[in-house]
Enzyme design. Structure first.
Site, PDB file in Angstrom:
ATOM      1  N   GLY A 210     108.406  91.497   6.189  1.00 14.54           N
ATOM      2  CA  GLY A 210     107.361  90.554   5.790  1.00 14.54           C
ATOM      3  C   GLY A 210     106.024  91.166   5.417  1.00 14.54           C
ATOM      4  O   GLY A 210     104.994  90.505   5.559  1.00 14.54           O
ATOM      5  N   SER A 211     106.030  92.394   4.888  1.00 15.93           N
ATOM      6  CA  SER A 211     104.728  92.955   4.493  1.00 15.93           C
ATOM      7  C   SER A 211     104.187  92.249   3.250  1.00 15.93           C
ATOM      8  O   SER A 211     102.970  92.075   3.102  1.00 15.93           O
ATOM      9  CB  SER A 211     104.807  94.466   4.289  1.00 15.93           C
ATOM     10  OG  SER A 211     105.552  94.796   3.150  1.00 15.93           O
ATOM     11  N   ASN A 212     105.080  91.828   2.351  1.00 15.57           N
ATOM     12  CA  ASN A 212     104.597  91.029   1.210  1.00 15.57           C
ATOM     13  C   ASN A 212     104.113  89.658   1.671  1.00 15.57           C
ATOM     14  O   ASN A 212     103.103  89.152   1.168  1.00 15.57           O
ATOM     15  CB  ASN A 212     105.699  90.888   0.154  1.00 15.57           C
ATOM     16  CG  ASN A 212     105.754  92.108  -0.740  1.00 15.57           C
ATOM     17  OD1 ASN A 212     104.847  92.334  -1.538  1.00 15.57           O
ATOM     18  ND2 ASN A 212     106.801  92.915  -0.585  1.00 15.57           N
TER      19      ASN A 212
ATOM     20  N   ARG B  93     119.042  87.178   0.052  1.00 13.92           N
ATOM     21  CA  ARG B  93     120.221  86.366  -0.242  1.00 13.92           C
ATOM     22  C   ARG B  93     120.183  85.968  -1.704  1.00 13.92           C
ATOM     23  O   ARG B  93     119.102  85.664  -2.241  1.00 13.92           O
ATOM     24  CB  ARG B  93     120.222  85.067   0.597  1.00 13.92           C
ATOM     25  CG  ARG B  93     120.221  85.257   2.081  1.00 13.92           C
ATOM     26  CD  ARG B  93     121.505  85.819   2.618  1.00 13.92           C
ATOM     27  NE  ARG B  93     122.683  85.034   2.292  1.00 13.92           N
ATOM     28  CZ  ARG B  93     123.931  85.482   2.469  1.00 13.92           C
ATOM     29  NH1 ARG B  93     124.145  86.700   2.926  1.00 13.92           N
ATOM     30  NH2 ARG B  93     124.958  84.715   2.170  1.00 13.92           N
ATOM     31  N   ILE B  94     121.346  85.947  -2.324  1.00 13.00           N
ATOM     32  CA  ILE B  94     121.425  85.449  -3.694  1.00 13.00           C
ATOM     33  C   ILE B  94     121.495  83.927  -3.627  1.00 13.00           C
ATOM     34  O   ILE B  94     122.288  83.373  -2.858  1.00 13.00           O
ATOM     35  CB  ILE B  94     122.648  86.046  -4.416  1.00 13.00           C
ATOM     36  CG1 ILE B  94     122.403  87.541  -4.612  1.00 13.00           C
ATOM     37  CG2 ILE B  94     122.911  85.342  -5.733  1.00 13.00           C
ATOM     38  CD1 ILE B  94     123.591  88.296  -5.140  1.00 13.00           C
TER      39      ILE B  94
ATOM     40  N   HIS C  86     110.238  92.030  -6.940  1.00 11.71           N
ATOM     41  CA  HIS C  86     111.328  93.004  -6.970  1.00 11.71           C
ATOM     42  C   HIS C  86     110.725  94.404  -7.145  1.00 11.71           C
ATOM     43  O   HIS C  86     109.820  94.590  -7.962  1.00 11.71           O
ATOM     44  CB  HIS C  86     112.281  92.682  -8.125  1.00 11.71           C
ATOM     45  CG  HIS C  86     113.439  93.614  -8.186  1.00 11.71           C
ATOM     46  ND1 HIS C  86     114.494  93.560  -7.290  1.00 11.71           N
ATOM     47  CD2 HIS C  86     113.691  94.667  -9.005  1.00 11.71           C
ATOM     48  CE1 HIS C  86     115.343  94.529  -7.565  1.00 11.71           C
ATOM     49  NE2 HIS C  86     114.886  95.211  -8.600  1.00 11.71           N
TER      50      HIS C  86
ATOM     51  N   ALA D  24     101.630  98.772  -4.220  1.00 13.24           N
ATOM     52  CA  ALA D  24     101.413  98.045  -5.484  1.00 13.24           C
ATOM     53  C   ALA D  24     101.922  96.605  -5.369  1.00 13.24           C
ATOM     54  O   ALA D  24     101.300  95.669  -5.887  1.00 13.24           O
ATOM     55  CB  ALA D  24     102.115  98.770  -6.633  1.00 13.24           C
TER      56      ALA D  24
HETATM   57  C1  GAR Z   1     110.061  94.628  -0.846  1.00 11.01           C
HETATM   58  O1  GAR Z   1     109.997  95.941  -1.337  1.00 11.01           O
HETATM   59  C2  GAR Z   1     110.588  93.680  -1.913  1.00 11.01           C
HETATM   60  O2  GAR Z   1     110.158  93.995  -3.202  1.00 11.01           O
HETATM   61  C3  GAR Z   1     112.072  93.891  -1.774  1.00 11.01           C
HETATM   62  O3  GAR Z   1     112.296  93.960  -0.390  1.00 11.01           O
HETATM   63  C4  GAR Z   1     111.129  94.497   0.245  1.00 11.01           C
HETATM   64  C5  GAR Z   1     110.703  93.546   1.330  1.00 11.01           C
HETATM   65  O4  GAR Z   1     109.662  94.092   2.087  1.00 11.01           O
HETATM   66  N1  GAR Z   1     112.813  92.832  -2.387  1.00 11.01           N
HETATM   67  C6  GAR Z   1     113.963  92.998  -3.023  1.00 11.01           C
HETATM   68  O5  GAR Z   1     114.533  94.072  -3.109  1.00 11.01           O
HETATM   69  C7  GAR Z   1     114.558  91.728  -3.626  1.00 11.01           C
HETATM   70  N2  GAR Z   1     115.457  92.053  -4.681  1.00 11.01           N
HETATM   71  P1  GAR Z   1     108.758  93.174   2.989  1.00 11.01           P
HETATM   72  O6  GAR Z   1     109.697  92.348   3.872  1.00 11.01           O
HETATM   73  O7  GAR Z   1     107.922  94.117   3.803  1.00 11.01           O
HETATM   74  O8  GAR Z   1     107.927  92.299   2.088  1.00 11.01           O
END
Ligand code: GAR
Length: 217
Positions: free
Chosen positions: A14-16, A93-94, A111, A175
């Site tokens: 969950g950093s995003n 999940r798709i 992505h 980024a």
């Molecule tokens: C992130 O790098 C995101 O772009 C990627 O998973 C990571 C989740 O990190 N998503 C995908 O690959 C989807 N196709 P986070 O949980 O720290 O946000």
């Protein structure tokens, strides 16, 4: 101005999500997070949401016989909490075509590659192996095909000599944390509009040497 009600779907760290929580903490930001839903219990992203006082749900895909049934349960929860826009943030999940179409142009994803290159998993290893000079990340509207859909924001991250997937991944993630709040702001404020297969962004600047396009404002 009323803020757009956003639900964020996660599967892990969950950093995003955190970057979106931080952006929404500014009362002038055009969106607010009303719910965080994870398909995995006990993940760090749920803690981040709770810390921020955001309601959470866990709906495990393992509790459903198939994708369609899982997606219907997720859809019902999102509608019950009044979500108007959905952000996928590391949601692994798709989603079925029925789900994606019912949230058309109200469902965005991040992505870790410069789409349409390197869809799917292990994007950084594959970018390094392919010898491309720039990696990056993309925020896009979701379409039924995996990692496909009109692009809202991209950031380019140079691949350095000797880079490995971890090091590159850390720089791409930094980024990502700039791109996702920007993309959400553009969508929630109505400045990013889908036309056909592309997105038009109103009153955005794109300086020639920028690595994030459109530029942050
Ligand atoms: C992130 O790098 C995101 O772009 C990627 O998973 C990571 C989740 O990190 N998503 C995908 O690959 C989807 N196709 P986070 O949980 O720290 O946000």
């Amino acid at each position: 101005m009323a803020r757009v009600k956003v639900a964020v779907l996660i599967s892990g760290r969950g950093s995003n999500l955190q970057s979106l929580i931080d952006a929404c903490a500014d009362p002038s930001f055009p969106a607010e997070i009303v719910h965080v839903l994870s398909n995995v219990a006990g993940v760090l992203g749920l803690e981040r949401a709770e810390q921020a006082g955001i309601a959470t749900s866990v709906i495990s895909h393992r509790d459903f016989p198939d994708r369609a049934a899982f997606d219907r349960a997720v859809d019902a929860r999102l509608r019950a909490v009044g979500a108007e826009l959905i952000c996928l943030a590391g949601f692994m999940r798709i989603l079925t075509e029925a789900f994606v179409e019912s949230w058309r142009d109200r469902l965005i994803n991040i992505h870790p590659s410069l789409l349409p290159s390197f869809k799917g998993l292990h994007t950084h290893e594959r970018a390094i192996a392919a010898g491309v000079r720039f990696a990056g990340c993309t925020v896009h509207f979701v379409r039924p095909a995996m990692d496909d859909g009109p692009i809202i924001v991209q950031a380019a991250v140079p691949i350095l000599p000797g880079d490995d997937a971890d090091g590159l991944g850390r720089r791409v993630l930094a980024a990502e944390h700039r791109c996702y709040p920007l993309a959400l702001k553009l969508v929630a404020s109505g400045r990013a509009v889908v036309s056909g297969d592309t997105v038009t962004v109103r009153s955005a600047t794109s300086p020639e040497n920028a690595t994030i396009n459109p530029a942050e404002d």
